[in-house]
Scaffold this active site. Structure first.
Site, short mmCIF file in Angstrom:
data_model
loop_
_atom_site.label_atom_id
_atom_site.label_comp_id
_atom_site.label_asym_id
_atom_site.label_seq_id
_atom_site.Cartn_x
_atom_site.Cartn_y
_atom_site.Cartn_z
N ARG A 177 17.48 0.07 12.33
CA ARG A 177 17.53 0.25 13.48
C ARG A 177 17.99 -0.58 14.69
NH1 ARG A 177 11.40 -0.96 11.03
NH2 ARG A 177 10.75 1.09 9.93
N PHE A 233 13.52 8.24 15.83
CA PHE A 233 14.55 7.95 14.14
C PHE A 233 14.12 6.62 13.70
CE2 PHE A 233 19.04 10.29 14.65
CZ PHE A 233 18.96 10.89 14.13
N GLU A 234 14.15 5.87 12.50
CA GLU A 234 14.35 4.51 11.71
C GLU A 234 12.73 4.11 12.06
OE1 GLU A 234 16.04 4.69 10.51
OE2 GLU A 234 18.90 5.17 11.14
N GLY A 235 12.19 5.13 11.77
CA GLY A 235 10.14 4.81 12.26
C GLY A 235 10.59 4.73 13.87
#
Length: 594
Positions: free
Chosen positions: A266, A404-406
């Site tokens: 993140r 992306f990334e959560g």
């Protein structure tokens, strides 16, 4: 400020404690070595990546791998890998700079980022000595390319809902993996896969899987909206025999690896958003100075200037947040016990201290880039909608970052959720601070008496933290254990926290600039900080009012809104004049300015 006091900065503490500009890391603090690393990365992109832009966009696997190996020869792939294993072992500010500068390579930067970040770091932080010796030298050189495999067709944000399984063989020598992983970056050419699967269908665990293992196959490339230079395919596992030596860390601890690596992913994503935002500003300012309508350059139109000013202001705030966080990482990692048997794990734990800040960077970074890219297209007009102009690609490529990334929705739930958990564990004095606030609710608020530089902005930041405590404590008291079900409330609390971190990061950076030079030399930074804090404070007031209105009614609500109104009182500001002055400097420089 002493190193000891700097080390006391706790993740999430910014909402209840005042920051000190002496301790914050800013772009103005970059060392000569860090600037050289940034320049080397920039030259690599200009000299080696840019000439092959069209080929990369057409997804030339061989070319991508060749260029990744060239990056490895320069040491860029091993920036986060300890020197002991063939890497450079750089500090986090330096690796953040590499991430930022690589964004001019468009979605090649994604192939790079997936390899050096989420693909390699699980082994750096959680691998055994044997695993590190076996895999890290090749990953640092580019001899082997890595991929990270968490998402599945039926599980995205709910990572632990994964259905991939791992069964220990009868002789105990290997695990048999079955399942499908979806949307795997670098899958088309990766050699090493970090795979998550449930041992015995229940214990979420992590494995190092090699492409050459029997039963490993790759599905077709996804036809994506953007990031076309990156490979995105499913990974299919059919009775894959993975040696027990390739279990990463321990059985049942896969979720800890995943969460720690996602924190880093993140943050690195936010660093990339800094670079892409600067790129879009440069393209837009140049175009505005070239394009004429009604006989004049469109850069002379105030509404175009306002767009460029807003783009620059938000990028300044994002840049301030990102390097402040990188500095916190470096301080935390430096404290990891060098004599510990597992230094990598302790480093990951030090970074996990700032998991809340990682989510904040990710949300603000991705939404800043989307805003900047969108305004960039608008400035270009119809041409911005054509592939002939680079801003079109920035616009398409930017959209994935909010997924992306959560997703940003998941991260918005994590931000206040993580803060509350830390408070309940006694790691942050959030509740005592909220209780002490009760005594201040009836007190008269004294606004700044003078008109000193950034004096009102420092006051507004202080009031914003009080407002957060007011609505945050009210939400905990009102909903108690059911608060996690009130997603709109949590979303507003997250937005307030994001704004406070952004406001404070910009303020501390600008205060530091003033202390290191002068008010005159820091004038642009002062203008941007002033504009951002005053505008963002208005949004905070709106989010707080919405939360209070959802939680209370009648006399209680009237009392709370009265307190909010008192704390939100501020002097009016001529934002039009301020933004015109900022715009003039962006237009003159034809670039991001700070």
């Amino acid at each position: 400020m002493s190193q000891q006091s700097i080390n006391k900065v706790r993740g999430g503490s910014f909402v209840i404690e005042d920051g000190d500009f002496h301790s914050v890391v800013t772009p103005e603090d970059f060392t000569e070595e860090q600037r050289m690393i940034a320049d080397m990365t920039k030259q690599f992109v200009q000299g080696e990546i840019a000439p092959h832009d069209e080929e990369l966009e057409n997804l030339d696997y061989d070319l991508t791998v060749k260029l990744l190996r060239e990056a490895g020869e320069l040491g860029l792939l091993g920036a986060d890998v300890p020197e002991k294993y063939g890497g450079m072992g750089l500090d986090k500010v330096s690796t953040t700079l590499i991430n930022e500068k690589l964004t001019k390579a468009s979605s090649f930067a994604l192939s790079f980022g997936a390899h050096v970040g989420i693909g390699t770091l699980p082994i750096v932080y959680f691998g055994t000595e044997e695993q590190k010796q076996k895999y890290l030298p090749g990953l640092a050189s580019g001899e082997k390319i890595a991929a990270y495999c968490l998402t599945e067709p039926s599980s995205g944000s709910d990572a632990q809902g994964a259905k991939a399984t791992a069964q220990l063989s009868e002789d105990g020598t290997h695990y048999i993996l079955n399942g499908t992983k979806q949307f795997i970056t670098n899958a088309g050419f990766a050699d090493v896969f970090i795979v998550y699967a449930k041992v015995d269908g229940t214990q979420f665990s992590t494995f190092i899987v090699e492409r050459s293992m029997e039963g490993v196959s790759i599905g077709p490339e996804e036809k994506k909206m953007g990031i076309k230079a990156s490979s995105t395919c499913p990974l299919i596992l059919e009775d894959v025999k993975v040696p027990v030596e390739n279990l990463l860390w321990e059985v049942g601890k896969g979720h800890l690896i995943a969460f720690n690596i996602l924190n880093i992913g993140r943050f690195k994503l936010a660093a990339g958003c800094v670079g892409a935002s600067k790129d879009a500003i440069e393209l837009s300012a140049q175009y505005a100075n070239e394009r004429t309508q009604f006989g004049v350059k469109i850069s002379s139109f105030p509404l175009i200037g306002k767009k460029l000013a807003d783009m620059n202001i938000r990028t300044y705030v994002l840049e301030s947040m990102v390097y402040r966080t990188a500095g916190l990482f470096d301080t935390g990692v430096a404290e990891a016990d060098p004599g510990a048997t597992d230094v990598g794990y302790h480093s990951a734990k030090a970074i996990a201290e700032y998991q809340l800040e990682c989510s904040i960077n990710k949300v603000f970074g991705s939404e800043t880039l989307d805003f900047v890219a969108d305004e960039g297209v608008q400035i270009h007009g119809g041409y911005g909608y054509t592939k002939e102009y680079r801003v079109e690609r920035i616009y398409r490529d930017s959209r994935i970052n909010r997924i992306f990334e959560g997703t940003n929705e998941i991260n918005r739930l994590l931000i206040p959720g993580t803060l509350m958990k830390r408070a309940l564990k006694g790691e942050l004095p959030l509740l005592p601070k909220a209780m002490a606030l009760q005594a201040e609710m009836m007190e008269r608020v004294s606004p700044p008496e003078g008109d000193g530089v950034l004096e009102q902005e420092a006051h507004l930041l202080k009031m914003a933290k009080k407002i957060f405590l007011l609505v945050g404590a009210g939400a905990v008291q009102t909903y108690q254990a059911k608060l996690e079900q009130e997603q709109e409330i949590l979303g507003n609390l997250a937005d307030i926290m994001i704004s406070i971190f952004g406001m404070e990061s910009a303020l501390l950076r600008t205060q530091k600039k003033i202390s290191q030079s002068s008010e005159e030399k820091a004038k642009l930074a002062i203008l941007m900080t002033t504009a951002y804090i005053n505008e963002e404070f208005g949004r905070i007031e709106g989010w707080a009012r919405e939360v209070l209105t959802a939680m209370a009614s009648g006399d209680m609500l009237r009392t709370q809104l009265s307190v909010l109104k008192k704390w939100a009182k501020r002097s009016p500001l001529n934002l039009i004049a301020i933004k015109r002055e900022i715009a003039a400097q962006v237009i003159q420089a034809e670039n991001y300015v700070s």
